[in-house]
Design an enzyme around this catalytic site. Structure first.
Site, PDB file in Angstrom:
ATOM      1  N   LYS A  51      26.171  -3.072  14.427  1.00 30.45           N
ATOM      2  CA  LYS A  51      24.720  -2.954  14.061  1.00 30.45           C
ATOM      3  C   LYS A  51      23.963  -2.601  15.136  1.00 30.45           C
ATOM      4  O   LYS A  51      23.693  -3.369  16.158  1.00 30.45           O
ATOM      5  CB  LYS A  51      24.304  -4.159  13.413  1.00 30.45           C
ATOM      6  CG  LYS A  51      25.097  -4.672  12.201  1.00 30.45           C
ATOM      7  CD  LYS A  51      24.857  -5.887  11.542  1.00 30.45           C
ATOM      8  CE  LYS A  51      25.282  -7.052  12.286  1.00 30.45           C
ATOM      9  NZ  LYS A  51      25.087  -8.328  11.872  1.00 30.45           N
ATOM     10  N   THR A  59      12.623  -9.962   9.087  1.00 27.26           N
ATOM     11  CA  THR A  59      14.003  -9.751   8.979  1.00 27.26           C
ATOM     12  C   THR A  59      15.130 -10.946   9.268  1.00 27.26           C
ATOM     13  O   THR A  59      16.080 -10.664   9.622  1.00 27.26           O
ATOM     14  CB  THR A  59      14.258  -8.582  10.084  1.00 27.26           C
ATOM     15  OG1 THR A  59      13.871  -9.190  11.353  1.00 27.26           O
ATOM     16  CG2 THR A  59      13.674  -7.323   9.943  1.00 27.26           C
ATOM     17  N   GLY A  84      17.816 -13.289   8.563  1.00 26.30           N
ATOM     18  CA  GLY A  84      18.950 -13.179   7.748  1.00 26.30           C
ATOM     19  C   GLY A  84      19.490 -11.835   7.330  1.00 26.30           C
ATOM     20  O   GLY A  84      20.385 -11.730   6.789  1.00 26.30           O
ATOM     21  N   THR A  85      19.051 -10.967   8.168  1.00 22.53           N
ATOM     22  CA  THR A  85      19.707  -9.724   7.816  1.00 22.53           C
ATOM     23  C   THR A  85      20.878  -9.384   8.011  1.00 22.53           C
ATOM     24  O   THR A  85      21.920  -8.854   7.256  1.00 22.53           O
ATOM     25  CB  THR A  85      18.988  -8.341   8.515  1.00 22.53           C
ATOM     26  OG1 THR A  85      18.797  -8.804   9.897  1.00 22.53           O
ATOM     27  CG2 THR A  85      17.485  -8.213   8.202  1.00 22.53           C
ATOM     28  N   GLY A  86      21.563  -9.952   9.158  1.00 24.17           N
ATOM     29  CA  GLY A  86      23.052  -9.861   9.312  1.00 24.17           C
ATOM     30  C   GLY A  86      23.850 -10.680   8.331  1.00 24.17           C
ATOM     31  O   GLY A  86      24.888 -10.257   7.912  1.00 24.17           O
ATOM     32  N   CYS A  87      23.491 -11.800   7.936  1.00 24.27           N
ATOM     33  CA  CYS A  87      24.129 -12.618   7.085  1.00 24.27           C
ATOM     34  C   CYS A  87      23.979 -11.899   5.800  1.00 24.27           C
ATOM     35  O   CYS A  87      24.888 -11.596   5.082  1.00 24.27           O
ATOM     36  CB  CYS A  87      23.343 -14.017   6.837  1.00 24.27           C
ATOM     37  SG  CYS A  87      23.283 -15.009   8.123  1.00 24.27           S
TER      38      CYS A  87
END
Length: 273
Positions: free
Chosen positions: A175, A209, A211-214
């Site tokens: 990412k 943003t 929690g975008t990775g989870c």
């Protein structure tokens, strides 16, 4: 409802990341979410204020209960904490015949900067968990920790993705959101042994943003659980995250949560009542 996803991760009391974001994401995409909680966090949009680990044996108990009764089409890991928990998870995974697709989100550092994974656990993740994964989804700081490389541009991302594949992982979704914030677009690279696919989207200027990775990793896991091909699962997951960021409700004084319900229309239920 289609696609059973077991999420092994920590809880976020603020509701924006961790298990809470995972459940919301999988549900919003039409899947069925189950959980094995590895840690409780006292957390809000400003940061992680305290962490209470769950004993490894109880993490195993949660996993065995779910897998032995409901089963899983995909498994997603998030915050794992310490080496003992990683070892416990790998032990249960090794018991599974026809192991479900495993998506590993190597959650190492929280959005606010708190370190979430001990060094010994990181080594166990690299040596024992990553080789089991169908996909890993590191951001750039996590990829730098895992590879020892410095990543400043897209060419560096290509090199880091190759280094991650060399760890024995069949697919890497690297990412690129942490590249220079002045860039007008965000690029993510899906790298496999067959080549690299670049996904590009306009950068949304927002602080919301958390929690975008989870969310992205769980969205991909839901797609794989539903039988989607990897590239299609990634494409849908990215579209969902972009929509959820754009619709963020603006809560909190720090990095606010997304709108995980962006796929839902509650008014439809009223019209049908």
């Amino acid at each position: 409802m289609k696609g059973r996803v077991l999420v092994i991760a920590g809880s976020d009391s603020g509701g924006g990341a961790g298990i809470q974001a995972d459940i919301k994401t999988i549900t919003a995409l039409g899947g069925f979410a189950m959980t094995a909680i590895t840690a409780l966090t006292a957390q809000d949009t400003r940061g992680v204020h305290d962490i209470h680990p769950v004993p490894p044996a109880f993490v195993q108990a949660q996993m065995r209960c779910v897998l032995g009764d409901l089963g899983a089409d995909a498994i997603k890991t998030g915050m794992l904490g310490d080496a003992a928990v990683v070892d416990a998870i790998c032990e249960v995974l090794a018991e599974q015949a026809g192991e479900p697709a495993l998506v590993v989100d190597p959650v190492l550092v929280a959005k606010g900067g708190a370190r979430l994974t001990a060094d010994a656990a990181l080594q166990r993740i690299r040596d024992f968990l990553l080789p089991r994964a169908a996909l890993i989804t590191p951001n750039l700081p996590e990829a730098e920790v895992l590879t020892g490389l410095s990543i400043a541009d897209e060419a560096d991302m290509q090199r880091a993705a190759a280094a991650l594949l060399a760890l024995g992982v069949p697919a890497v979704l690297l990412k690129g959101g942490h590249l220079d914030g002045d860039r007008p677009e965000v690029v993510d690279l899906l790298a496999t042994r067959d080549g690299v696919t670049a996904f590009r989207s306009p950068r949304i200027a927002t602080r919301h943003t958390h929690g975008t990775g989870c969310t992205l990793a769980s969205a991909v896991a839901a797609g794989l659980a539903q039988g989607m091909q990897m590239v299609d699962a990634v494409r849908r997951a990215r579209a969902y995250v972009q929509a959820a960021i754009a619709a963020a409700p603006g809560l909190g004084g720090g990095h606010g949560p997304l709108d995980h319900s962006v796929t839902m229309d509650p008014a439809r239920l009223v019209r049908r009542a």
